[in-house]
Write a protein that holds these residues in place. Sequence first.
Motif, mmCIF file in Angstrom:
data_model
loop_
_atom_site.group_PDB
_atom_site.id
_atom_site.type_symbol
_atom_site.label_atom_id
_atom_site.label_comp_id
_atom_site.label_asym_id
_atom_site.label_seq_id
_atom_site.Cartn_x
_atom_site.Cartn_y
_atom_site.Cartn_z
ATOM 1 N N GLN A 136 -2.978 11.714 4.491
ATOM 2 C CA GLN A 136 -2.141 10.523 4.404
ATOM 3 C C GLN A 136 -1.483 10.223 5.740
ATOM 4 O O GLN A 136 -1.208 9.058 6.059
ATOM 5 C CB GLN A 136 -1.072 10.696 3.322
ATOM 6 C CG GLN A 136 -1.610 10.655 1.907
ATOM 7 C CD GLN A 136 -0.498 10.575 0.883
ATOM 8 O OE1 GLN A 136 0.121 9.525 0.705
ATOM 9 N NE2 GLN A 136 -0.239 11.669 0.212
ATOM 10 N N PHE A 139 -4.340 8.688 7.969
ATOM 11 C CA PHE A 139 -4.879 7.412 7.514
ATOM 12 C C PHE A 139 -3.817 6.555 6.822
ATOM 13 O O PHE A 139 -3.970 6.204 5.643
ATOM 14 C CB PHE A 139 -6.052 7.644 6.555
ATOM 15 C CG PHE A 139 -7.264 8.243 7.196
ATOM 16 C CD1 PHE A 139 -8.266 7.435 7.720
ATOM 17 C CD2 PHE A 139 -7.414 9.628 7.277
ATOM 18 C CE1 PHE A 139 -9.394 7.983 8.306
ATOM 19 C CE2 PHE A 139 -8.535 10.186 7.869
ATOM 20 C CZ PHE A 139 -9.532 9.360 8.390
ATOM 21 N N ASP A 141 -3.427 3.565 7.236
ATOM 22 C CA ASP A 141 -4.019 2.239 7.068
ATOM 23 C C ASP A 141 -4.821 2.109 5.776
ATOM 24 O O ASP A 141 -5.118 1.001 5.332
ATOM 25 C CB ASP A 141 -4.914 1.903 8.264
ATOM 26 C CG ASP A 141 -5.874 3.033 8.631
ATOM 27 O OD1 ASP A 141 -5.587 4.203 8.295
ATOM 28 O OD2 ASP A 141 -6.911 2.742 9.268
ATOM 29 N N LYS A 142 -5.204 3.244 5.160
ATOM 30 C CA LYS A 142 -5.976 3.193 3.920
ATOM 31 C C LYS A 142 -5.670 4.418 3.058
ATOM 32 O O LYS A 142 -6.554 5.223 2.761
ATOM 33 C CB LYS A 142 -7.475 3.085 4.207
ATOM 34 C CG LYS A 142 -7.980 3.976 5.346
ATOM 35 C CD LYS A 142 -9.474 3.782 5.601
ATOM 36 C CE LYS A 142 -9.799 2.523 6.328
ATOM 37 N NZ LYS A 142 -9.400 2.500 7.752
ATOM 38 N N LEU A 145 -7.652 4.916 -0.544
ATOM 39 C CA LEU A 145 -9.078 5.196 -0.365
ATOM 40 C C LEU A 145 -9.301 6.589 0.190
ATOM 41 O O LEU A 145 -10.150 7.342 -0.312
ATOM 42 C CB LEU A 145 -9.701 4.151 0.560
ATOM 43 C CG LEU A 145 -11.155 4.388 0.955
ATOM 44 C CD1 LEU A 145 -12.053 4.341 -0.273
ATOM 45 C CD2 LEU A 145 -11.602 3.359 2.001
ATOM 46 N N ILE A 146 -8.546 6.964 1.217
ATOM 47 C CA ILE A 146 -8.794 8.239 1.898
ATOM 48 C C ILE A 146 -8.386 9.427 1.029
ATOM 49 O O ILE A 146 -9.118 10.423 0.957
ATOM 50 C CB ILE A 146 -8.059 8.275 3.251
ATOM 51 C CG1 ILE A 146 -8.689 7.246 4.190
ATOM 52 C CG2 ILE A 146 -8.118 9.665 3.869
ATOM 53 C CD1 ILE A 146 -10.169 7.453 4.461
ATOM 54 N N TRP A 298 -9.202 3.399 -4.243
ATOM 55 C CA TRP A 298 -9.436 2.120 -3.560
ATOM 56 C C TRP A 298 -8.904 0.961 -4.392
ATOM 57 O O TRP A 298 -8.234 0.059 -3.875
ATOM 58 C CB TRP A 298 -10.938 1.961 -3.317
ATOM 59 C CG TRP A 298 -11.343 0.587 -2.890
ATOM 60 C CD1 TRP A 298 -11.254 0.047 -1.632
ATOM 61 C CD2 TRP A 298 -11.883 -0.446 -3.732
ATOM 62 N NE1 TRP A 298 -11.718 -1.257 -1.636
ATOM 63 C CE2 TRP A 298 -12.113 -1.582 -2.907
ATOM 64 C CE3 TRP A 298 -12.212 -0.508 -5.091
ATOM 65 C CZ2 TRP A 298 -12.639 -2.772 -3.408
ATOM 66 C CZ3 TRP A 298 -12.737 -1.693 -5.595
ATOM 67 C CH2 TRP A 298 -12.949 -2.805 -4.757
ATOM 68 N N ASP A 301 -5.101 0.340 -4.395
ATOM 69 C CA ASP A 301 -4.559 -0.328 -3.210
ATOM 70 C C ASP A 301 -4.606 -1.838 -3.348
ATOM 71 O O ASP A 301 -3.895 -2.555 -2.638
ATOM 72 C CB ASP A 301 -5.351 0.083 -1.965
ATOM 73 C CG ASP A 301 -4.975 1.478 -1.467
ATOM 74 O OD1 ASP A 301 -3.901 1.985 -1.856
ATOM 75 O OD2 ASP A 301 -5.755 2.051 -0.685
ATOM 76 N N ARG A 302 -5.448 -2.335 -4.259
ATOM 77 C CA ARG A 302 -5.659 -3.769 -4.391
ATOM 78 C C ARG A 302 -4.988 -4.372 -5.628
ATOM 79 O O ARG A 302 -4.439 -5.470 -5.552
ATOM 80 C CB ARG A 302 -7.164 -4.064 -4.393
ATOM 81 C CG ARG A 302 -7.730 -4.002 -2.980
ATOM 82 C CD ARG A 302 -9.182 -3.619 -2.918
ATOM 83 N NE ARG A 302 -9.619 -3.603 -1.526
ATOM 84 C CZ ARG A 302 -9.349 -2.605 -0.678
ATOM 85 N NH1 ARG A 302 -8.652 -1.555 -1.071
ATOM 86 N NH2 ARG A 302 -9.754 -2.668 0.581
ATOM 87 N N SER A 352 -1.369 8.769 -3.080
ATOM 88 C CA SER A 352 -0.939 7.590 -2.330
ATOM 89 C C SER A 352 0.221 6.893 -3.037
ATOM 90 O O SER A 352 1.060 6.265 -2.389
ATOM 91 C CB SER A 352 -2.107 6.622 -2.131
ATOM 92 O OG SER A 352 -2.624 6.169 -3.371
#
Length: 429
Positions: A136, A139, A141-142, A145-146, A298, A301-302, A352
């Motif tokens: 974390q 990354f 920025d993502k 996902l990561i 992923w 995050d959306r 996350s």
Amino acid sequence: MSQTRSGATEGVTGNRWLILVAGVLVQLAIGAVYAWSVFSKALQSDQAFGWSKSQATVPFEVAIGMIFIGSYIGGRIQDRRGPKIVALTGGVIYSVGVLLASLATGSSFWLLVLGYGIIGGFGLGMAYIVPIAMLQKWFPDKPGLITGIAVAGFGFGAVITAPVGQRLISATPDMPTKAFLPLGIGYLVAILIGASLFRNPPQGYLPPGFQAPVATTDGHGAAEASGTRDFTANEALSTPQWYLLTAILTLSVVAGISLISVAAGSATDISGLSAAGAATLVGVLGLFNGAGRVLWGWLSDRIGKMPAFMGILGIQGVCLLLIPHASSVAMFAILAALIYTCYGGAFGTMPSTAGRFFGVKNAGAIYGLMLIGWSIGGIVGPLLISKLIGEDKAYTLGFTVVGIIALAGLVVPMITKKPAADRVLAERV
């Protein structure tokens, strides 16, 4: 300040992908625990030890129960001493426990519990928390996902171990625990290679072109302050959000691990698969466990973290209600794959989520504490399902009860919102 930050990132950006690969390698080794149903079925065989279903579940339950202790201690040490030493230490302890389990016989049940359960589970938890907290930071920025990719390795561990373990067991069917010797050696080599590459990014590191967000949205899509302040572990524990997130993780674990712990046996009894076919299915299902961690990480995050958890619990609940009635192999496999995907998804999404709620500086300690939900669920789920199914193979009763629990749990993500950093800061002052 920007020049300093640019200098800090130069020369290390490319390394973060190698560190990600190393993290997945470590997770592959320790994720072998999810292939336990293959060993459980072998231990119950009259050709081997002839143990009951409940007895054969105990080493797995103890291992999952010990994960919290290992992750709590490992997370605390990692935040102070860095990731490499913790991952190496945890990996060695885990491997030693598996090797010790290879010496267990039908009359030394305690040795399997000690080696695979207590020692192996502690080392597993210690090694598991490291790449999640470390990546974390590499990354930002993502993050969803990561961390999803990182813990996907854990889910994929069973893909390798289930068929390999079944082949090793078939070589000595009267002594299935002998399979742990070559497996333990393989785990040790993989962990030593992967963990040797672990390290935290430089202070103030941000990927090129990435700027820390000034605002985020909560799980329901509403705008809120970014919450860039890092909570300490004690501050996180003072918020109701930590307990709500832990409850969500616990509920998902209970739902998914109830099937995982009896996957091989239920595949045979419900859909008529052979022992070899069931072992192969368990391995294939590990793909969905791993893929779910990436997919839901992923997706969260959306669409938002709490909507993702509602989907995870809801799909698990419905599939658990249906699976005891899946008399065809295809239908059983589809429902089981969905459950595995959502089970893995909770582990891909929760790190996350915790980072977004509480910051990443103390992620090792905060998420390490949160993994008590994994331990609680890992004990309650297998124990509950094995007792409900019993020797009469009452799969409808067992899976229906667990499915209802998952659906009732939908209320928890509905009421969970990001903590107000300013309130906690005021309380601290």
